[in-house]
Design a protein around this motif. Structure first.
Motif, PDB file in Angstrom:
ATOM      1  N   LEU A  61       0.890  -1.220  -0.050  1.00 41.37           N
ATOM      2  CA  LEU A  61      -0.259   0.193  -0.186  1.00 41.37           C
ATOM      3  C   LEU A  61       0.848   1.198  -0.041  1.00 41.37           C
ATOM      4  CD1 LEU A  61      -3.261   0.532   0.132  1.00 41.37           C
ATOM      5  CD2 LEU A  61      -3.032   0.891   2.673  1.00 41.37           C
TER       6      LEU A  61
ATOM      7  N   ASN B 200       2.706   1.298  -3.699  1.00 43.77           N
ATOM      8  CA  ASN B 200       1.897   1.390  -4.827  1.00 43.77           C
ATOM      9  C   ASN B 200       1.133   2.558  -4.664  1.00 43.77           C
ATOM     10  OD1 ASN B 200       3.055  -1.183  -5.409  1.00 43.77           O
ATOM     11  ND2 ASN B 200       1.196  -2.260  -5.634  1.00 43.77           N
ATOM     12  N   VAL B 201       0.529   2.946  -3.490  1.00 41.79           N
ATOM     13  CA  VAL B 201      -0.521   3.922  -3.425  1.00 41.79           C
ATOM     14  C   VAL B 201       0.021   5.231  -2.736  1.00 41.79           C
ATOM     15  CG1 VAL B 201      -3.047   4.644  -2.400  1.00 41.79           C
ATOM     16  CG2 VAL B 201      -2.432   2.504  -3.692  1.00 41.79           C
TER      17      VAL B 201
ATOM     18  N   THR C 204      -4.780  -1.750  -5.293  1.00 38.26           N
ATOM     19  CA  THR C 204      -4.130  -0.795  -5.351  1.00 38.26           C
ATOM     20  C   THR C 204      -3.877  -0.035  -6.672  1.00 38.26           C
ATOM     21  OG1 THR C 204      -1.919  -1.751  -6.078  1.00 38.26           O
ATOM     22  CG2 THR C 204      -2.417  -1.584  -3.341  1.00 38.26           C
TER      23      THR C 204
END
Ligand code: NAP
Length: 270
Positions: free
Chosen positions: A115, A118-119, A163
């Protein structure tokens, strides 16, 4: 913003430049577009090797920022060090990790790392670079590397698909918010690409020789083409586009069922 991006002699930052798609985009930015590069990843030795080769072969300049994008302090440092060293024109947010298997087998720490990488790091870098690029007023842009997995359900890559779904929604929404300003946001959505990610996740066993697996060179070229043209949602490759087209006519639950069968078979081969 309608004018094409021109990377020649300009500085482009690429995250995840130590391997796969990011490395290939960096190579093509240097060779084809004659861009100067800021290379970001954790494996500094790989970045150093790439920097040396690209500078020698193509007469461009490279800077390296070693950073773990799962660490918020490193993310902020990537921005600070980049803008201190160069006038950034393009930002390619490509670094990413996946998990292939039962969602229940994804350790909480690994989910948090995914998380964050990727985000969270992507949103943070967008928050920092959008005002920066606007203030430079050079017509710069940001490329967000999402995935076809962000556009349809992908059982056994559930959190990863989530994601990429976030990045797709985020980028497409921002595209509209920033329309008419001197900047562009492009969301790139590839299908399977033959990179280390396929090996490290165990996906390669199930998808070896698959016609849906794209070579990294053509995928990177299409990513940079879409980025330069300031496209909304470039999807590389005929088969990926055919898949996406027909997916629009199927109920999402049926789409998920088909994907479940394909990915479960791949999981059994691992
Ligand atoms: N391969 C596919 O089938 C596929 C399909 C659709 C979309 N994508 C997307 O394409 C992008 C590139 O993937 P790839 O296939 O090229 O994978 P890859 O070969 O495994 O490369 C991933 C890159 O991300 C970097 N990275 C990972 N975690 C990081 C962290 N915490 N901090 C800094 N850098 C980190 C890695 O560098 P270090 O390990 O050196 O840090 C590496 O350079 C990803 O966003 C992926 O989700 C891939």
């Amino acid at each position: 913003m309608t004018e094409k991006m021109n990377f020649n002699g300009r500085w482009v930052l690429v995250t995840g430049a130590s391997s796969g798609l990011g490395k290939e985009m960096a190579c093509q930015l240097a060779r084809v577009h004659k861009a100067n590069l800021i290379l970001v990843a954790r494996r500094a030795s790989r970045l150093l090797e790439l920097k040396t080769r690209l500078e020698q072969d193509h007469g461009i300049q490279c800077r390296i920022v070693q950073a773990d994008l799962a660490n918020p302090e490193d993310v902020d440092r990537v921005y600070q060090e980049s803008v201190q060293q160069a006038e950034v024109y393009g930002v390619v947010l490509n670094a990413g990790v996946t998990h292939f298997g039962q969602h229940a087998d994804l350790a909480w720490q690994d989910f948090e790392t995914m998380l964050a990488t990727n985000v969270t790091s992507v949103v943070r870098l967008v928050n920092l670079f959008v005002p920066y690029l606007l203030s430079k007023n050079q017509g710069g842009g940001i490329l967000l590397v999402a995935s076809l997995a962000g556009l349809m359900p992908v059982p056994y890559q559930s959190a990863y698909a989530g994601t990429k779904g976030f990045i797709t929604q985020f980028g497409q929404s921002l595209y509209q918010e920033l329309k008419g300003q001197n900047i562009s946001i492009t969301v790139f959505a590839p299908g399977g690409i033959a990179t280390e990610m396929m090996e490290s996740s165990g996906l390669s066993a199930g998808f070896e020789n698959s016609v849906f697996l794209q070579d990294v060179q053509s995928c990177a070229a299409m990513a940079l083409d879409g980025f330069a043209r300031r496209d909304y949602l470039p999807v590389p490759g005929l088969l990926n586009n055919v898949q996406l087209f027909f997916s629009r006519f199927l109920p999402r639950q049926m789409l998920g069922m088909i994907a479940r069968n394909v990915y479960r078979a791949a999981l059994l081969k691992r």
